[in-house]
Design a protein around this motif. Structure first.
Motif, PDB file in Angstrom:
ATOM      1  N   ARG A  92     -11.650  -5.085   4.139  1.00 47.49           N
ATOM      2  CA  ARG A  92     -11.607  -6.344   4.278  1.00 47.49           C
ATOM      3  C   ARG A  92     -11.988  -7.387   3.196  1.00 47.49           C
ATOM      4  N   THR A  93     -11.624  -6.991   1.903  1.00 48.50           N
ATOM      5  CA  THR A  93     -12.081  -7.891   0.752  1.00 48.50           C
ATOM      6  C   THR A  93     -11.267  -9.083   0.529  1.00 48.50           C
ATOM      7  N   VAL A  94     -11.693  -9.915  -0.560  1.00 50.08           N
ATOM      8  CA  VAL A  94     -11.054 -10.696  -1.203  1.00 50.08           C
ATOM      9  C   VAL A  94      -9.535 -10.568  -1.568  1.00 50.08           C
ATOM     10  N   ARG A  95      -9.543  -9.229  -2.023  1.00 42.52           N
ATOM     11  CA  ARG A  95      -8.308  -8.865  -2.741  1.00 42.52           C
ATOM     12  C   ARG A  95      -7.361  -8.662  -1.574  1.00 42.52           C
ATOM     13  N   ASN A  96      -7.772  -8.042  -0.393  1.00 42.69           N
ATOM     14  CA  ASN A  96      -7.032  -7.659   0.753  1.00 42.69           C
ATOM     15  C   ASN A  96      -7.756  -8.070   2.071  1.00 42.69           C
ATOM     16  N   THR A  97      -7.777  -9.147   2.411  1.00 42.99           N
ATOM     17  CA  THR A  97      -8.496  -9.636   3.795  1.00 42.99           C
ATOM     18  C   THR A  97      -8.017  -8.899   5.103  1.00 42.99           C
ATOM     19  N   ASN A  98      -6.846  -8.618   5.226  1.00 45.52           N
ATOM     20  CA  ASN A  98      -6.414  -7.746   6.619  1.00 45.52           C
ATOM     21  C   ASN A  98      -6.850  -8.763   7.792  1.00 45.52           C
ATOM     22  N   MET A  99      -6.444 -10.067   7.401  1.00 47.46           N
ATOM     23  CA  MET A  99      -6.919 -10.967   8.750  1.00 47.46           C
ATOM     24  C   MET A  99      -5.506 -11.925   8.381  1.00 47.46           C
ATOM     25  N   LEU A 100      -5.167 -12.543   9.554  1.00 49.58           N
ATOM     26  CA  LEU A 100      -3.882 -13.509   9.295  1.00 49.58           C
ATOM     27  C   LEU A 100      -4.262 -14.955  10.012  1.00 49.58           C
ATOM     28  N   MET A 101      -3.641 -15.890   9.878  1.00 49.92           N
ATOM     29  CA  MET A 101      -3.797 -17.204  10.305  1.00 49.92           C
ATOM     30  C   MET A 101      -2.469 -17.245  11.279  1.00 49.92           C
ATOM     31  N   TRP A 102      -2.721 -17.439  12.612  1.00 48.50           N
ATOM     32  CA  TRP A 102      -1.525 -17.704  13.451  1.00 48.50           C
ATOM     33  C   TRP A 102      -1.493 -18.677  14.266  1.00 48.50           C
ATOM     34  N   HIS A 103      -0.952 -19.577  14.222  1.00 55.11           N
ATOM     35  CA  HIS A 103      -1.248 -20.882  15.313  1.00 55.11           C
ATOM     36  C   HIS A 103      -2.504 -21.443  15.198  1.00 55.11           C
ATOM     37  N   LYS A 104      -2.997 -21.565  13.686  1.00 56.30           N
ATOM     38  CA  LYS A 104      -4.177 -21.995  13.486  1.00 56.30           C
ATOM     39  C   LYS A 104      -5.196 -21.262  14.025  1.00 56.30           C
ATOM     40  N   GLU A 105      -5.295 -19.914  14.166  1.00 57.73           N
ATOM     41  CA  GLU A 105      -6.301 -19.024  14.677  1.00 57.73           C
ATOM     42  C   GLU A 105      -6.406 -17.902  13.985  1.00 57.73           C
ATOM     43  N   LEU A 106      -7.658 -17.528  13.652  1.00 56.03           N
ATOM     44  CA  LEU A 106      -7.764 -16.055  12.864  1.00 56.03           C
ATOM     45  C   LEU A 106      -7.760 -14.864  13.725  1.00 56.03           C
ATOM     46  N   TRP A 107      -6.643 -14.132  13.083  1.00 54.86           N
ATOM     47  CA  TRP A 107      -6.551 -12.799  13.697  1.00 54.86           C
ATOM     48  C   TRP A 107      -6.808 -11.653  13.020  1.00 54.86           C
ATOM     49  N   LEU A 108      -7.364 -10.417  13.483  1.00 57.15           N
ATOM     50  CA  LEU A 108      -7.538  -9.252  12.776  1.00 57.15           C
ATOM     51  C   LEU A 108      -6.599  -8.460  12.653  1.00 57.15           C
ATOM     52  N   ILE A 109      -6.145  -7.514  11.781  1.00 57.07           N
ATOM     53  CA  ILE A 109      -5.177  -6.629  11.653  1.00 57.07           C
ATOM     54  C   ILE A 109      -5.777  -5.639  10.862  1.00 57.07           C
ATOM     55  N   ASP A 110      -5.024  -4.371  10.833  1.00 51.64           N
ATOM     56  CA  ASP A 110      -5.197  -3.292  10.019  1.00 51.64           C
ATOM     57  C   ASP A 110      -6.375  -2.476   9.846  1.00 51.64           C
TER      58      ASP A 110
ATOM     59  N   GLY B 111       0.897  -1.141  -0.040  1.00 47.40           N
ATOM     60  CA  GLY B 111       0.031  -0.122   0.029  1.00 47.40           C
ATOM     61  C   GLY B 111       0.706   1.440  -0.042  1.00 47.40           C
ATOM     62  N   GLY B 112       0.099   2.347   0.278  1.00 42.48           N
ATOM     63  CA  GLY B 112       0.995   3.621   0.085  1.00 42.48           C
ATOM     64  C   GLY B 112       1.505   4.110   1.522  1.00 42.48           C
ATOM     65  N   SER B 113       1.200   3.414   2.893  1.00 41.48           N
ATOM     66  CA  SER B 113       1.678   3.960   4.143  1.00 41.48           C
ATOM     67  C   SER B 113       3.082   3.586   4.626  1.00 41.48           C
ATOM     68  N   LEU B 114       3.498   2.564   3.833  1.00 40.97           N
ATOM     69  CA  LEU B 114       4.993   2.052   4.206  1.00 40.97           C
ATOM     70  C   LEU B 114       5.190   1.827   5.709  1.00 40.97           C
ATOM     71  N   PRO B 115       4.312   0.810   6.299  1.00 42.60           N
ATOM     72  CA  PRO B 115       4.375   0.454   7.534  1.00 42.60           C
ATOM     73  C   PRO B 115       5.677  -0.434   7.538  1.00 42.60           C
ATOM     74  N   ALA B 116       6.457  -0.538   8.978  1.00 41.42           N
ATOM     75  CA  ALA B 116       7.633  -1.115   8.982  1.00 41.42           C
ATOM     76  C   ALA B 116       7.767  -2.178  10.122  1.00 41.42           C
ATOM     77  N   ILE B 117       8.895  -3.288  10.088  1.00 38.57           N
ATOM     78  CA  ILE B 117       8.951  -3.797  11.175  1.00 38.57           C
ATOM     79  C   ILE B 117       9.921  -3.181  12.000  1.00 38.57           C
ATOM     80  N   ALA B 118       9.759  -3.072  13.214  1.00 41.69           N
ATOM     81  CA  ALA B 118      10.903  -2.183  14.099  1.00 41.69           C
ATOM     82  C   ALA B 118      10.949  -3.159  15.352  1.00 41.69           C
ATOM     83  N   GLU B 119      12.116  -2.796  16.093  1.00 36.97           N
ATOM     84  CA  GLU B 119      12.225  -3.576  17.327  1.00 36.97           C
ATOM     85  C   GLU B 119      12.035  -2.546  18.376  1.00 36.97           C
ATOM     86  N   ALA B 120      11.622  -2.723  19.538  1.00 43.00           N
ATOM     87  CA  ALA B 120      11.365  -1.713  20.591  1.00 43.00           C
ATOM     88  C   ALA B 120      12.378  -1.877  21.840  1.00 43.00           C
TER      89      ALA B 120
END
Length: 264
Positions: A140-158, A23-32
């Motif tokens: 939250r569309t087919v093109r971009n669901t903004n959901m993740l599978m983690w440890h076989k569970e559904l997580w919402l993001i974004d 997308g256009g927002s360029l999020p990043a992975i960062a350590e805190a």
């Protein structure tokens, strides 16, 4: 009065790891400084702090309703981080994001939800559709669901694209009572057969006191709309918009049911 009071931890970025060029927002992975990795959302990107406000409100409402959501934290970004970045676009992003930002705990090894692979039952589908209709979340569309599978569970993001009324607040009362016609594109709409039951359950949870408590944690420095005299005035519009929308939820529930009827 409700005793509910959401609290977010505040961390400091210690290492900019890598940009996520989506997308256009360029999020990043960062350590805190707590040793964890986060997906960092920048106040200087795209829609500015309003995207962070939508992310904060949407994420905390989702968490309260029982959805799996990565922990949200406030993140301080020091001005020194932009000085050594070789990419000029990222350097500018960091420079304009000095101060308080928002991040989600990074779910290491999570994979993007694929509706053709993972089946979501009617109840959970209805819950997610109801949430997104409330928040007017177009993303939250087919093109971009903004959901993740983690440890076989559904997580919402974004949820940064939610609450799009706040990009033009002049007629917020009218917008609060509008049906959410974009729900027709929701990735889980076809399975959302329990909207009325979910509506009853979720309205009992999302009382005005609860909504007010969530809105109260929006940082002053993100409330930059100069059409309001004070930051609290702007907070009150968010609270009133959501409370009015919840009180009139039959409008967006009926729209979702109508849209679903064309799919089955």
């Amino acid at each position: 009065m409700s005793a509910f009071k959401p609290e977010l931890r505040t961390v400091n970025v210690t290492c900019y790891v890598t940009p996520l060029r989506e997308g256009g927002s360029l999020p990043a992975i960062a350590e805190a400084d707590d040793g964890f990795l986060y997906v960092l959302k920048f106040r200087g990107a795209g829609q500015g702090p309003k995207a962070l406000i939508a992310e904060l409100i949407g994420g905390e409402i989702a968490r309260l309703l029982g959805f799996r959501m990565p922990e949200l934290v406030f993140v301080n970004l020091d001005e020194a981080f932009g000085r050594t970045e070789p990419d000029e676009e990222i350097q500018d992003l960091l420079k304009f994001s000095v101060g308080l930002n928002l991040a989600l705990h990074y779910l290491q090894g999570a994979i993007t939800f694929d509706p053709t692979v993972t089946l979501v039952d009617s109840r959970l589908s209805s819950q997610i559709v109801w949430l997104d209709a409330l928040l007017t979340n177009v993303d939250r569309t087919v093109r971009n669901t903004n959901m993740l599978m983690w440890h076989k569970e559904l997580w919402l993001i974004d949820h940064g694209a939610a609450l799009y009324f706040h990009h033009s607040m002049e007629n917020w009362e009218e917008q609060a009572k509008r049906p959410f016609v974009q729900i027709k594109d929701h990735v889980l709409l076809k399975k959302a057969a329990d909207m009325e039951a979910v509506d009853k359950d979720f309205k009992a949870i999302l009382t005005p006191d609860v909504i007010n408590a969530i809105v109260a944690i929006i940082p002053d420095e993100w409330l930059t709309d100069r059409s309001f005299e004070t930051e609290d005035d702007q907070r009150q519009v968010y609270a009133q918009f959501l409370n009015m929308r919840i009180a009139n939820s039959d409008i967006f529930v009926n729209e979702a049911q109508h849209a679903r009827s064309s799919l089955i």
